[in-house]
Scaffold this active site. Structure first.
Site, PDB file in Angstrom:
ATOM      1  N   CYS A  97       8.853  21.236  -6.813  1.00 14.77           N
ATOM      2  CA  CYS A  97       9.456  20.162  -7.602  1.00 14.77           C
ATOM      3  C   CYS A  97       8.901  18.773  -7.312  1.00 14.77           C
ATOM      4  O   CYS A  97       9.496  17.775  -7.679  1.00 14.77           O
ATOM      5  CB  CYS A  97      10.959  20.156  -7.352  1.00 14.77           C
ATOM      6  SG  CYS A  97      11.391  20.078  -5.589  1.00 14.77           S
ATOM      7  N   GLN A  98       7.751  18.696  -6.639  1.00 16.80           N
ATOM      8  CA  GLN A  98       7.254  17.389  -6.222  1.00 16.80           C
ATOM      9  C   GLN A  98       7.106  16.402  -7.386  1.00 16.80           C
ATOM     10  O   GLN A  98       7.405  15.221  -7.264  1.00 16.80           O
ATOM     11  CB  GLN A  98       5.899  17.529  -5.512  1.00 16.80           C
ATOM     12  CG  GLN A  98       5.988  18.192  -4.153  1.00 16.80           C
ATOM     13  CD  GLN A  98       5.838  19.693  -4.255  1.00 16.80           C
ATOM     14  OE1 GLN A  98       6.058  20.292  -5.304  1.00 16.80           O
ATOM     15  NE2 GLN A  98       5.468  20.323  -3.148  1.00 16.80           N
TER      16      GLN A  98
END
Length: 363
Positions: A97-98
């Protein structure tokens, strides 16, 4: 009451629910789902360094090393002997999910991750499973057009799934940590909207899971634990140890030395309003802050031990993520272990999702 518990456990044992965990990493989601009573067939991840950890903990599951951008639906079908339209199949997609995180990350470097939900959708469309689970940072919902989430939900609805998609704080589900997560549970077996099953009783705090009274002996900064318990702590420069000595126990912050010419970091000198959590101590009587991939470093958030002059250890971070104390991490460095722990879905939260699916499936 005991009879009810026995009956519920018996129902769980009789379910034929099985799951495939995309982007499985070290197995946080798989572990929780497995503990709830769902059989894990396989975990899929591009990072082959997760393989040993995953296989050591998710017994009976296969680790598939694959790039989801190149991996084909037919390949997965043959590899696991999966059937289309299987009411007992759960497909899980907890993609990295960066790109969508509010935490400062290299967006260019993580840009490929923004399309992972779209790739996961290919498999959902192909297999049409009984249940679909997606867990991610809230940013995916805030930018649902760009992330592909909105189109995915529309498609799920059109296919007859009942979709739950909301942001939950894992502290409501038996995790001693404040961590907000987007959770989607899609169910085409009944007309019920499924929500994670909340934890009964008081919210767990840091004091409930770490400290000497919970089997964590006092250790200094830089302590290396060569056993599987991994009560290993990152080293600190003397100036940081001096800073912590001045920091009030149980929730103290860098305000204790913000005006100290020798100790205040240059970027924070005389600043008493910004980044208050940096170099701060965790509170005993609260949930921990979100355990990130940098929780081993006091300069990256409120990650100092409530009273000892050090950052929290690897095992303390894992327990605050609700990993069992005997969870095995097969990693090569403090940073790699912390990344695996910080990126994980808290297993107890995953179990609460699994329980909701099981309860629905055994009605």
């Amino acid at each position: 009451m005991n009879n009810l518990i026995i009956l519920e456990n018996a129902k769980m044992l009789k379910t034929n629910l099985k799951a495939v965990d995309f982007f499985c990493s070290g197995g946080g989601m798989s572990s929780g789902m497995q503990n709830s009573g769902i059989k894990i067939l396989a975990g899929i991840d591009y990072d082959n360094t997760c393989k040993e950890t995953y296989e050591a903990n998710i017994k009976g599951a296969k680790f598939i090393h694959a790039d989801v951008f190149e991996y084909k639906e037919e390949t997965l079908e043959k590899e696991l002997n999966l059937q289309k339209n299987d009411d007992n199949l759960v497909l899980i997609g907890c993609s990295p999910c960066q790109f969508w995180s509010i935490i400062n990350t290299d967006k260019e470097k993580s840009s490929k991750s923004k399309s992972l939900l779209v790739e996961f959708r290919r498999f959902v469309e192909y297999f049409n499973p009984g249940y679909v689970v997606v867990e991610n940072v809230p940013g995916v919902l805030r930018r649902k057009d760009e992330s592909g989430l909105e189109d995915f939900i529309v498609w799920l609805n059109n296919q007859g799934y009942k979709v739950h998609c909301k942001i939950h704080n894992v502290s409501e589900y038996g995790v001693p940590q404040s961590r907000k997560r987007l959770t989607l549970i899609a169910n085409r077996i009944t007309d019920s909207e499924l929500e994670p099953v909340k934890f009964e009783g008081k919210k767990l705090t840091v004091y409930d899971v770490i400290g000497e009274h919970n089997g964590f002996p006092k250790v200094p900064a830089g302590h290396k634990d060569e056993t599987g318990f991994m009560h290993t702590v990152a080293g600190l420069k003397q100036i940081n140890i001096d800073r912590l000595k001045l920091t009030e126990k149980n929730g103290g912050s860098r305000m204790s030395y913000a005006n100290n010419e020798d100790l205040a970091p240059k970027c924070h000198k005389n600043d008493t309003t910004n980044f208050k959590d940096t170099y701060g101590r965790i509170w005993w009587d609260r949930q921990s802050p979100t355990i990130t991939t940098k929780f081993f470093s006091i300069s990256n958030g409120r990650f100092a031990h409530p009273e000892e002059d050090r950052a929290i250890s690897l095992r303390e971070g894992a327990v605050l993520q609700s990993f069992p104390k005997d969870y095995i991490f097969k990693t090569t460095s403090v940073a790699n272990t912390a990344r695996m722990i910080g990126n994980a879905v808290p297993p107890k939260y995953a179990a609460s999702i699994g329980k909701a699916i099981i309860q629905n499936h055994t009605k």
